[in-house]
Design a protein around this motif. Structure first.
Motif, PDB file in Angstrom:
ATOM      1  N   LEU A 142      -6.114  -8.137   3.999  1.00  0.00           N
ATOM      2  CA  LEU A 142      -5.107  -7.310   3.344  1.00  0.00           C
ATOM      3  C   LEU A 142      -4.001  -6.957   4.327  1.00  0.00           C
ATOM      4  O   LEU A 142      -4.258  -6.703   5.506  1.00  0.00           O
ATOM      5  CB  LEU A 142      -5.728  -6.014   2.809  1.00  0.00           C
ATOM      6  CG  LEU A 142      -6.682  -6.120   1.613  1.00  0.00           C
ATOM      7  CD1 LEU A 142      -7.185  -4.732   1.249  1.00  0.00           C
ATOM      8  CD2 LEU A 142      -5.994  -6.764   0.428  1.00  0.00           C
TER       9      LEU A 142
ATOM     10  N   VAL B 249      -9.886  -3.319  -8.350  1.00  0.00           N
ATOM     11  CA  VAL B 249      -8.566  -3.493  -7.749  1.00  0.00           C
ATOM     12  C   VAL B 249      -7.592  -2.526  -8.406  1.00  0.00           C
ATOM     13  O   VAL B 249      -7.551  -2.410  -9.636  1.00  0.00           O
ATOM     14  CB  VAL B 249      -8.060  -4.941  -7.909  1.00  0.00           C
ATOM     15  CG1 VAL B 249      -6.683  -5.093  -7.268  1.00  0.00           C
ATOM     16  CG2 VAL B 249      -9.060  -5.916  -7.298  1.00  0.00           C
TER      17      VAL B 249
ATOM     18  N   VAL C 220      -1.686  -2.978  -7.091  1.00  0.00           N
ATOM     19  CA  VAL C 220      -1.279  -4.253  -6.507  1.00  0.00           C
ATOM     20  C   VAL C 220       0.240  -4.305  -6.430  1.00  0.00           C
ATOM     21  O   VAL C 220       0.948  -3.996  -7.385  1.00  0.00           O
ATOM     22  CB  VAL C 220      -1.806  -5.436  -7.342  1.00  0.00           C
ATOM     23  CG1 VAL C 220      -1.373  -6.758  -6.712  1.00  0.00           C
ATOM     24  CG2 VAL C 220      -3.319  -5.370  -7.456  1.00  0.00           C
TER      25      VAL C 220
ATOM     26  N   LEU D 284      -3.060 -10.560  -6.001  1.00  0.00           N
ATOM     27  CA  LEU D 284      -4.286 -10.602  -5.223  1.00  0.00           C
ATOM     28  C   LEU D 284      -5.180 -11.700  -5.791  1.00  0.00           C
ATOM     29  O   LEU D 284      -5.351 -11.809  -7.011  1.00  0.00           O
ATOM     30  CB  LEU D 284      -4.994  -9.255  -5.292  1.00  0.00           C
ATOM     31  CG  LEU D 284      -6.060  -8.978  -4.232  1.00  0.00           C
ATOM     32  CD1 LEU D 284      -5.403  -8.814  -2.866  1.00  0.00           C
ATOM     33  CD2 LEU D 284      -6.861  -7.738  -4.597  1.00  0.00           C
TER      34      LEU D 284
ATOM     35  N   ILE E 201     -11.323 -12.226  -0.728  1.00  0.00           N
ATOM     36  CA  ILE E 201     -10.269 -11.433  -1.355  1.00  0.00           C
ATOM     37  C   ILE E 201      -9.038 -11.450  -0.454  1.00  0.00           C
ATOM     38  O   ILE E 201      -9.142 -11.235   0.759  1.00  0.00           O
ATOM     39  CB  ILE E 201     -10.724  -9.977  -1.564  1.00  0.00           C
ATOM     40  CG1 ILE E 201     -11.984  -9.931  -2.440  1.00  0.00           C
ATOM     41  CG2 ILE E 201      -9.603  -9.141  -2.178  1.00  0.00           C
ATOM     42  CD1 ILE E 201     -12.598  -8.554  -2.555  1.00  0.00           C
TER      43      ILE E 201
ATOM     44  N   HIS F 268      -4.236 -11.687  -0.599  1.00  0.00           N
ATOM     45  CA  HIS F 268      -3.011 -11.986  -1.331  1.00  0.00           C
ATOM     46  C   HIS F 268      -2.725 -13.478  -1.286  1.00  0.00           C
ATOM     47  O   HIS F 268      -2.870 -14.119  -0.241  1.00  0.00           O
ATOM     48  CB  HIS F 268      -1.832 -11.218  -0.734  1.00  0.00           C
ATOM     49  CG  HIS F 268      -1.817  -9.767  -1.100  1.00  0.00           C
ATOM     50  ND1 HIS F 268      -1.345  -9.316  -2.305  1.00  0.00           N
ATOM     51  CD2 HIS F 268      -2.247  -8.673  -0.425  1.00  0.00           C
ATOM     52  CE1 HIS F 268      -1.459  -7.999  -2.351  1.00  0.00           C
ATOM     53  NE2 HIS F 268      -1.996  -7.582  -1.231  1.00  0.00           N
TER      54      HIS F 268
ATOM     55  N   ALA G 295      -2.508  -3.456  -1.798  1.00  0.00           N
ATOM     56  CA  ALA G 295      -3.512  -3.324  -2.852  1.00  0.00           C
ATOM     57  C   ALA G 295      -4.549  -2.306  -2.413  1.00  0.00           C
ATOM     58  O   ALA G 295      -4.806  -2.141  -1.215  1.00  0.00           O
ATOM     59  CB  ALA G 295      -4.174  -4.665  -3.154  1.00  0.00           C
TER      60      ALA G 295
ATOM     61  N   VAL H 113      -8.450  -1.730  -2.915  1.00  0.00           N
ATOM     62  CA  VAL H 113      -9.608  -2.509  -3.356  1.00  0.00           C
ATOM     63  C   VAL H 113     -10.887  -1.782  -2.972  1.00  0.00           C
ATOM     64  O   VAL H 113     -11.040  -1.318  -1.835  1.00  0.00           O
ATOM     65  CB  VAL H 113      -9.606  -3.911  -2.717  1.00  0.00           C
ATOM     66  CG1 VAL H 113     -10.777  -4.736  -3.240  1.00  0.00           C
ATOM     67  CG2 VAL H 113      -8.292  -4.628  -2.983  1.00  0.00           C
TER      68      VAL H 113
END
Length: 277
Positions: free
Chosen positions: A24, A42, A45, A50, A61, A63, A81, A83
């Motif tokens: 991330l 999630v 965003v 994502l 996980i 982008h 994001a 998460v």
């Protein structure tokens, strides 16, 4: 293989997760241990969507379309994001963060965290913890395992727990640890200008070597010998029977080694029984 492209809030339920890797730029990631079905929640965003991949138990996980070049860099800075992931306690976790913050709780396998400026909180994590930052802070409590920490200017704070091994290296970050060093366990700290503050139980058994070229060295443990020279200051000696090893080296950072009562001697007096008059 299952793949989801997420542009807004979403919740995913997974059949099983054996390993997690999350990358991330901004925002936050929370990784929580659970005995229930693994999930990915999630929120918030922004920037590129994502992407969540799940194949053979491996959960990834991050982008998508992280572009290169100046325009890509500008767009990537907007990638954010929030998460939250729940996984089994024995799930290995790898987190790669830029400015995102992270919270990891309850895991017992290997946890690896790489952060530029994001802060990381570890709570009740066991197994092997490998954490590296540029300027992000690492705060941990209740660890039970081996900890490796490296940083440029990031601080490390450990509270509670019993460390099998701690290896910490930083340039200017501060190292502070209030932990138990049991049996033949090892604690090694190295800094350039970062301060080091350690607090151990009075019953700690270890060979101790504290050294600083220009920084101050203080301790509340009796029996350690001071050796001050023109080029370095040293404090050495043996605590208890010397089963473990405690080594601290700094260039200009100060070193403080404090003692605290053992748990059975640190009880609240109000808990003691009162005799009838």
């Amino acid at each position: 293989m299952s793949r989801w492209t997420i542009e807004e809030s979403a919740t995913l339920e997974l059949d099983g997760v054996v390993a997690l890797k999350a990358t991330l730029v901004g925002g936050s990631v929370n990784v929580l241990a659970t005995a229930d079905r693994p999930t990915v929640v999630v929120e918030d965003v922004a920037g590129p969507p994502l992407q969540v991949d799940h194949e053979a138990g491996m959960l990834t996980i991050g982008h998508e379309r992280m572009l290169e070049g100046v325009l890509g860099w500008l767009r990537n800075q907007q990638a954010r994001a929030a998460v939250t992931v729940t996984v089994p306690p024995d799930c290995p976790v790898q987190l790669n963060l830029i400015s995102a913050n992270a919270v990891v709780t309850g895991l017992s396998a290997r946890t690896s965290v790489r952060s530029a400026t994001g802060d990381v909180v570890l709570d009740g994590v066991g197994g092997h913890v490998d954490a590296g930052t540029v300027s992000g802070r690492i705060e941990a409590q209740g660890l039970d395992g081996a900890v490796s920490f490296t940083s440029v200017a990031g601080d490390l704070t450990l509270a509670g727990g019993s460390i099998r091994r701690l290896g910490a290296r930083t340039v200017s970050g501060r190292i502070a640890a209030d932990v138990a060093l049991v049996a033949d366990r090892t604690l090694t700290v190295s800094t350039v200008s970062g301060e080091v503050a350690l607090r151990l139980p009075e019953s700690t058994s270890a060979e101790v070597h504290l050294s600083s070229a220009a920084g101050r060295i203080d301790t509340s443990f009796p029996g350690l010998r001071r050796h001050d020279r023109a080029v370095a200051r040293n404090l050495t000696g043996t605590l208890g029977t010397g089963d473990g090893h405690l080594t601290v080296n700094t260039v200009s950072g100060s070193v403080t080694l404090l003692s605290r009562p053992d748990p059975d001697e640190d009880q609240d007096l109000t808990d003691a029984p009162v005799e009838d008059e």
